[in-house]
Design an enzyme around this catalytic site. Sequence first.
Site, PDB file in Angstrom:
ATOM      1  N   THR A 127       0.814  -1.219   0.000  1.00  0.00           N
ATOM      2  CA  THR A 127       0.000   0.000   0.000  1.00  0.00           C
ATOM      3  C   THR A 127       0.849   1.272   0.000  1.00  0.00           C
ATOM      4  O   THR A 127       1.864   1.358   0.677  1.00  0.00           O
ATOM      5  CB  THR A 127      -0.920  -0.001   1.234  1.00  0.00           C
ATOM      6  OG1 THR A 127      -1.613  -1.245   1.273  1.00  0.00           O
ATOM      7  CG2 THR A 127      -1.922   1.135   1.198  1.00  0.00           C
ATOM      8  N   GLU A 243      -4.337 -15.488   2.580  1.00  0.00           N
ATOM      9  CA  GLU A 243      -4.409 -14.300   3.445  1.00  0.00           C
ATOM     10  C   GLU A 243      -5.866 -14.027   3.833  1.00  0.00           C
ATOM     11  O   GLU A 243      -6.184 -13.739   4.982  1.00  0.00           O
ATOM     12  CB  GLU A 243      -3.820 -13.091   2.698  1.00  0.00           C
ATOM     13  CG  GLU A 243      -4.021 -11.788   3.447  1.00  0.00           C
ATOM     14  CD  GLU A 243      -3.250 -10.610   2.844  1.00  0.00           C
ATOM     15  OE1 GLU A 243      -2.436 -10.830   1.924  1.00  0.00           O
ATOM     16  OE2 GLU A 243      -3.470  -9.479   3.295  1.00  0.00           O
TER      17      GLU A 243
HETATM   18  C1  FAD Z   1      -3.983  -1.524  10.491  1.00  0.00           C
HETATM   19  C2  FAD Z   1      -3.636  -1.672   9.039  1.00  0.00           C
HETATM   20  C3  FAD Z   1      -2.660  -2.582   8.658  1.00  0.00           C
HETATM   21  C4  FAD Z   1      -2.296  -2.703   7.320  1.00  0.00           C
HETATM   22  N1  FAD Z   1      -1.274  -3.532   6.968  1.00  0.00           N
HETATM   23  C5  FAD Z   1      -0.803  -3.504   5.696  1.00  0.00           C
HETATM   24  C6  FAD Z   1       0.400  -4.181   5.340  1.00  0.00           C
HETATM   25  O1  FAD Z   1       1.028  -4.860   6.168  1.00  0.00           O
HETATM   26  N2  FAD Z   1       0.858  -4.080   4.071  1.00  0.00           N
HETATM   27  C7  FAD Z   1       0.202  -3.349   3.126  1.00  0.00           C
HETATM   28  O2  FAD Z   1       0.661  -3.293   2.001  1.00  0.00           O
HETATM   29  N3  FAD Z   1      -0.949  -2.702   3.417  1.00  0.00           N
HETATM   30  C8  FAD Z   1      -1.450  -2.750   4.688  1.00  0.00           C
HETATM   31  N4  FAD Z   1      -2.590  -2.059   5.004  1.00  0.00           N
HETATM   32  C9  FAD Z   1      -3.281  -1.316   3.967  1.00  0.00           C
HETATM   33  C10 FAD Z   1      -4.595  -1.947   3.523  1.00  0.00           C
HETATM   34  O3  FAD Z   1      -4.336  -3.143   2.830  1.00  0.00           O
HETATM   35  C11 FAD Z   1      -5.323  -0.902   2.663  1.00  0.00           C
HETATM   36  O4  FAD Z   1      -5.743   0.109   3.552  1.00  0.00           O
HETATM   37  C12 FAD Z   1      -6.485  -1.495   1.897  1.00  0.00           C
HETATM   38  O5  FAD Z   1      -6.036  -2.325   0.859  1.00  0.00           O
HETATM   39  C13 FAD Z   1      -7.365  -0.398   1.262  1.00  0.00           C
HETATM   40  O6  FAD Z   1      -6.599   0.511   0.540  1.00  0.00           O
HETATM   41  P1  FAD Z   1      -6.763   2.092   0.803  1.00  0.00           P
HETATM   42  O7  FAD Z   1      -6.622   2.337   2.250  1.00  0.00           O
HETATM   43  O8  FAD Z   1      -5.845   2.809  -0.119  1.00  0.00           O
HETATM   44  O9  FAD Z   1      -8.252   2.410   0.423  1.00  0.00           O
HETATM   45  P2  FAD Z   1      -8.807   2.773  -1.049  1.00  0.00           P
HETATM   46  O10 FAD Z   1      -8.331   1.771  -2.025  1.00  0.00           O
HETATM   47  O11 FAD Z   1      -8.537   4.199  -1.323  1.00  0.00           O
HETATM   48  O12 FAD Z   1     -10.358   2.547  -0.840  1.00  0.00           O
HETATM   49  C14 FAD Z   1     -11.222   3.534  -0.245  1.00  0.00           C
HETATM   50  C15 FAD Z   1     -12.660   3.030  -0.407  1.00  0.00           C
HETATM   51  O13 FAD Z   1     -12.964   2.909  -1.813  1.00  0.00           O
HETATM   52  C16 FAD Z   1     -13.462   1.609  -2.080  1.00  0.00           C
HETATM   53  N5  FAD Z   1     -13.075   1.144  -3.408  1.00  0.00           N
HETATM   54  C17 FAD Z   1     -11.826   1.171  -3.966  1.00  0.00           C
HETATM   55  N6  FAD Z   1     -11.862   0.602  -5.191  1.00  0.00           N
HETATM   56  C18 FAD Z   1     -13.148   0.174  -5.393  1.00  0.00           C
HETATM   57  C19 FAD Z   1     -13.823  -0.491  -6.457  1.00  0.00           C
HETATM   58  N7  FAD Z   1     -13.184  -0.913  -7.564  1.00  0.00           N
HETATM   59  N8  FAD Z   1     -15.141  -0.744  -6.310  1.00  0.00           N
HETATM   60  C20 FAD Z   1     -15.805  -0.355  -5.207  1.00  0.00           C
HETATM   61  N9  FAD Z   1     -15.229   0.275  -4.173  1.00  0.00           N
HETATM   62  C21 FAD Z   1     -13.908   0.528  -4.255  1.00  0.00           C
HETATM   63  C22 FAD Z   1     -12.829   0.737  -1.002  1.00  0.00           C
HETATM   64  O14 FAD Z   1     -13.547  -0.476  -0.852  1.00  0.00           O
HETATM   65  C23 FAD Z   1     -12.880   1.646   0.204  1.00  0.00           C
HETATM   66  O15 FAD Z   1     -14.142   1.557   0.787  1.00  0.00           O
HETATM   67  C24 FAD Z   1      -2.977  -1.936   6.331  1.00  0.00           C
HETATM   68  C25 FAD Z   1      -3.983  -1.054   6.715  1.00  0.00           C
HETATM   69  C26 FAD Z   1      -4.297  -0.893   8.052  1.00  0.00           C
HETATM   70  C27 FAD Z   1      -5.317   0.140   8.420  1.00  0.00           C
END
Ligand code: FAD
Length: 380
Positions: A127, A243
């Site tokens: 991410t 996962e």
């Molecule tokens: C405590 C914690 C631990 C984490 N650990 C890791 C880690 O170890 N390694 C790592 O790489 N990441 C990690 N993450 C990141 C996590 O995997 C991401 O937060 C997650 O994949 C969502 O990405 P984003 O936050 O960018 O949200 P976004 O992708 O910006 O999404 C925002 C909203 O838009 C929606 N959305 C996006 N695309 C679509 C679509 N095509 N259709 C419909 N809705 C959509 C999503 O569902 C969400 O509701 C962690 C996050 C947290 C909070």
Amino acid sequence: MNDKILDEEHKLFRKTVHDFLKKEAVPHGEKWEKAGLVDRDIWTKAGEMGFLCMDMPEEFGGMGIKDFRYNAILQEEMISLGVEGPGFTLQNDIMAPYFEKYFTQAQKEKWLPGIISGEIVTAIAMTEPDAGSDLAGMRTTAIRDGDHYILNGSKTYITNGILSDIVLVCAKTNPEETHKGISILVVERGMEGFERGKNLEKIGLKAQDTAELFFRDVKVPVENILGEEGRGFYYLMHNLPQERLSIAIGAVAAAKRAYEDTLTFIKERKAFGRPIGKFQNSRFRMAEILTEITIAETFVDECVMELNEGKLTNEKAAMSKYWTTELSDRVIDQCLQLHGGAGFMWDYPIAKAYAGNRIMRILGGTNEIMREIIGKSIGL
Ligand SMILES: Cc1cc2nc3c(=O)[nH]c(=O)nc-3n(C[C@H](O)[C@H](O)[C@H](O)COP(=O)(O)OP(=O)(O)OC[C@H]3O[C@@H](n4cnc5c(N)ncnc54)[C@H](O)[C@@H]3O)c2cc1C
């Protein structure tokens, strides 16, 4: 997991894990929560017990156990005892398949013994501030320059972000491409230009370190690439069912813990001259919760056995992840309500569960993405 799918060895293992966590982790929970991370030695203690990457080959110190039920038991026990800090599930359930399938022999020799003994903590960094669900849009680059890749960019929300000694960093080795341009590099603690941001303040899972990572002209030797150049996205997709099932196992365990805590609470707490549990509303809620948990567990147990047989499909793993994490949120919310004001107090496990469980609908691919996967699998 239901005892029905467990043998005597699994039950013995559960008892060993339970006793270990009760002695070595539970007493430190509050301290770890305040510090925002666990003591480093819990990793080596778990390693000594053989709890890390149990499926890895014996030649590197592993046990060669190809049975995901052991992973599930470790996670279930952590959740049932409220041990939130150590990122064992990340190392065991999420990272291990990358090590086994894509590490070269030399990489295995270099890192696996430490990963299994707990001397090496791992993380995976996909991410970015501007790319989460849409991973193909990542901007971190790793451009080949002779014997090295020059890594530039940043990652965020990385679990084990502070404690990790090696990080599997996803980056574009070919920035012109979308997913085909992604590779995975092993970045080691101490490499010049690799810096960690602050330990991020979260609403739950406070004892677990989650951080930003920064890469400025980090020279990563070419021998640190994971598998083949340009295949990173494929590797990520390939490992996601395990996962997601791991998250589903955690969600069912969290719902069970909430149910059990609440059952105790509503038998003891009285109002209007009788225990809260004797009101029809409480009885009905608890009956519904138990029914739903039982159904969820049956489905997840089936997925565990399918994973063991190499038959778990991407869409079924997505179903298990989205459905159980929404169930656990709903269950925990209802259980908190049955606690009344006490449920809002941090001292009560139900309050921590309410905050900590919320991330499960977001992690490992959001539940909206899960619905996309399932929807596409039915040709829509
Ligand atoms: C405590 C914690 C631990 C984490 N650990 C890791 C880690 O170890 N390694 C790592 O790489 N990441 C990690 N993450 C990141 C996590 O995997 C991401 O937060 C997650 O994949 C969502 O990405 P984003 O936050 O960018 O949200 P976004 O992708 O910006 O999404 C925002 C909203 O838009 C929606 N959305 C996006 N695309 C679509 C679509 N095509 N259709 C419909 N809705 C959509 C999503 O569902 C969400 O509701 C962690 C996050 C947290 C909070």
